[in-house]
Scaffold this active site. Structure first.
Site, PDB file in Angstrom:
ATOM      1  N   GLY A 129       0.824  -1.201   0.000  1.00 33.58           N
ATOM      2  CA  GLY A 129       0.000   0.000   0.000  1.00 33.58           C
ATOM      3  C   GLY A 129       0.861   1.255   0.000  1.00 33.58           C
ATOM      4  N   SER A 130       0.359   2.286   0.633  1.00 33.39           N
ATOM      5  CA  SER A 130       1.020   3.590   0.541  1.00 33.39           C
ATOM      6  C   SER A 130       2.340   3.673   1.286  1.00 33.39           C
ATOM      7  CB  SER A 130       0.080   4.687   1.040  1.00 33.39           C
ATOM      8  OG  SER A 130      -1.000   4.852   0.132  1.00 33.39           O
ATOM      9  N   THR A 131       2.693   2.663   2.090  1.00 34.06           N
ATOM     10  CA  THR A 131       4.038   2.692   2.673  1.00 34.06           C
ATOM     11  C   THR A 131       5.092   2.621   1.565  1.00 34.06           C
ATOM     12  OG1 THR A 131       4.058   0.287   3.024  1.00 34.06           O
ATOM     13  CG2 THR A 131       3.312   1.663   4.865  1.00 34.06           C
TER      14      THR A 131
ATOM     15  N   LYS B 292       5.108   4.313  -1.022  1.00 30.17           N
ATOM     16  CA  LYS B 292       5.368   5.664  -1.523  1.00 30.17           C
ATOM     17  C   LYS B 292       6.700   6.204  -1.012  1.00 30.17           C
ATOM     18  CE  LYS B 292       0.462   6.708  -2.098  1.00 30.17           C
ATOM     19  NZ  LYS B 292      -0.735   7.344  -1.503  1.00 30.17           N
TER      20      LYS B 292
END
Length: 483
Positions: A216-218, A220
């Site tokens: 997920g957004s980790t 990023k």
């Protein structure tokens, strides 16, 4: 000598050579495999007849061997078995061994080449052989805090000391009690194993090191690192942040969480991370290109098939042959990119340590039965994941996530925490996984942590990384800083 006698003599010689060759093959070349074969009852009696060395955390044995009145002589027992099951694994007559019981078996049995002189000493003095003690890097306070904070939610926590790579906590839920598998009744041990195999959540398999998930957004953080390392971006560089972004070669747009705006058509890279703007990072990933993201993820440890701590770690994966739609999804941690919780702790650890990623390790010291140090692990650099300048910018960006972004639930009074949330979509109809990775204190980091709570934990479809996983990380950080 007549012909028949010559033939008989030749045949006898051939048979003798074949017999000696077969005996040599079995007794020498196959000796090790036959000795370690679980069906070899003599091997089992011999191995269990000596005291297996303890596994230690915080100066206390969490796995030890106690004498018992049966043909085996010693039985393995586990203190706080459920708490440490992802660390110790189990040692079982019927089911073999896992985790440290497997990885450190030569030391625990005393048969390691490192213990050769100890074996000679025992032989000369008549002392009963004992295995070596394996002292782990686990900090019990951090381990307990992680387990308590996860509660009855399925997931994992990994905490690492950034400057050394020492693993301070390694928790997987659901856990299991290794004592049920260590009994000397093979039927009872086998039945306990089958029962655990049938339980939801696969407790015998460690979510911390043996499973991998969409980060997920980790992820990023990896995309942001690649942008900063390219030299074309700083934390203040404006990046496009539309309400919807449609990558080339598709008509399906990528949207932000809840379908909302990121605050304008453009935001700074720092603000895009702070509010976890999907559209900004999806477009950024396409702009940077597959090679840049792949190279950056590899420097953090992705796609390493040989990582051991010494537990074998499932390879984290950056996918190949990405078209623009797949690349956009990958840049925000979706689609086919996969990471273990240990991997995401490594990402945070590298950023915390001025860009230097230290190789994570779980075993600190091995001591013989007379407490002589047999081996001691020293910190080892795994890679220079990013430059010190990039690490500094990422740190300030991650502090913004916790101070005023999606990670507010990880705030600790008087301590500056740097973090990143993640909410990873899973199978259709299933709640998302909730992620959080962080380190603290931001100016002098002592711990980096990654948390995953599977399928939203107690909040289900309403879960976010900030709401579910961040409080778990906060509890672990507080435990480390308070120890």
């Amino acid at each position: 000598m007549n012909t028949p006698l010559r033939r008989l003599a030749t045949l006898t010689l051939v048979m003798f050579v074949a017999l000696m060759g077969a005996a040599t093959w079995v007794q020498f070349f196959q000796a090790e495999s036959l000795n370690t074969d679980n069906r070899n009852v003599r091997g089992l009696y011999r191995e269990h007849g000596n005291a297996r060395g303890p596994i230690v955390a915080g100066g206390v044995a969490i796995a030890s061997s106690v004498p018992v009145d049966d043909p085996f002589g010693y039985q393995r027992t586990y203190a706080d078995g459920d708490l440490y099951s992802a660390v110790t694994g189990f040692y079982s007559i019927a089911n073999g061994r896992t985790q440290l019981e497997e990885a450190e078996n030569p030391q625990l049995t005393g048969r390691s080449d490192q213990l050769f002189f100890s074996r000679i000493r025992d032989l000369l003095t008549g002392r009963r052989p004992e295995g070596a003690a394996v002292e782990t890097t686990i900090l019990p306070a951090a381990q307990q805090a992680a387990r308590a904070a996860l509660g009855d939610q399925d997931g994992a926590v990994v905490a690492i000391e950034p400057t050394t790579g020492r693993i301070l906590a390694l928790v997987s839920t659901p856990g299991f009690d290794p004592n049920a598998l260590a009994v000397h009744s093979t039927s009872e041990a086998a039945a306990a194993y089958r029962a655990l195999e049938g339980e939801p959540g696969n407790p015998l398999r460690s979510n911390a090191t043996q499973e991998r998930y969409a980060p997920g957004s980790t992820f990023k953080l990896v995309t942001a690192a690649a942008a900063l390392e390219s030299g074309s971006y700083t934390a203040d560089t404006p990046v496009p942040s539309p309400v919807e972004y449609t990558p080339p070669q598709t008509s399906r747009p990528i949207t932000n969480f809840g379908g909302g705006s990121c605050g304008g058509d453009q935001v700074s890279l720092a603000d895009a991370l702070r509010i976890s703007c999907n559209t900004a990072f999806a477009e950024l990933g396409v702009t940077l290109g597959e090679d840049a993201l792949r190279e950056q993820s590899a420097r953090f440890g992705f796609d390493d098939p040989d990582l051991e701590v010494p537990l074998r770690v499932t390879r984290s994966v950056f996918p190949t042959d990405l078209d623009p739609p797949a690349l956009a999804q990958t840049a925000i941690g979706q689609r086919d990119v996969q990471a273990s919780p240990l991997q995401m702790a490594m990402v945070a650890s590298a950023i915390a340590n001025d860009g230097r990623l230290m190789k994570p390790y779980l075993v600190d010291t091995v001591r013989s039965a007379d407490l002589t140090v047999v081996s001691q692990n020293e910190p080892e650099e795994y890679s220079q994941a990013v430059s010190a300048g990039t690490a500094d910018q990422l740190t300030r960006m991650m502090v913004g996530v916790v101070d005023s972004g999606t990670g507010r639930a990880a705030q600790i009074p008087g301590v500056q925490v740097a973090g990143k949330t993640g909410t990873a979509q899973t199978l259709e109809g299933q709640p998302p996984h909730a992620w959080f990775t962080a380190f603290a204190p931001a100016d002098a980091p002592r711990v980096a942590v990654a948390v995953i709570v599977e399928n939203g934990g107690s909040l289900g479809n309403e879960a976010t990384g900030g709401g579910v996983a961040a409080p778990v990380a906060k509890a672990v950080i507080e435990a480390v800083l308070g120890s």
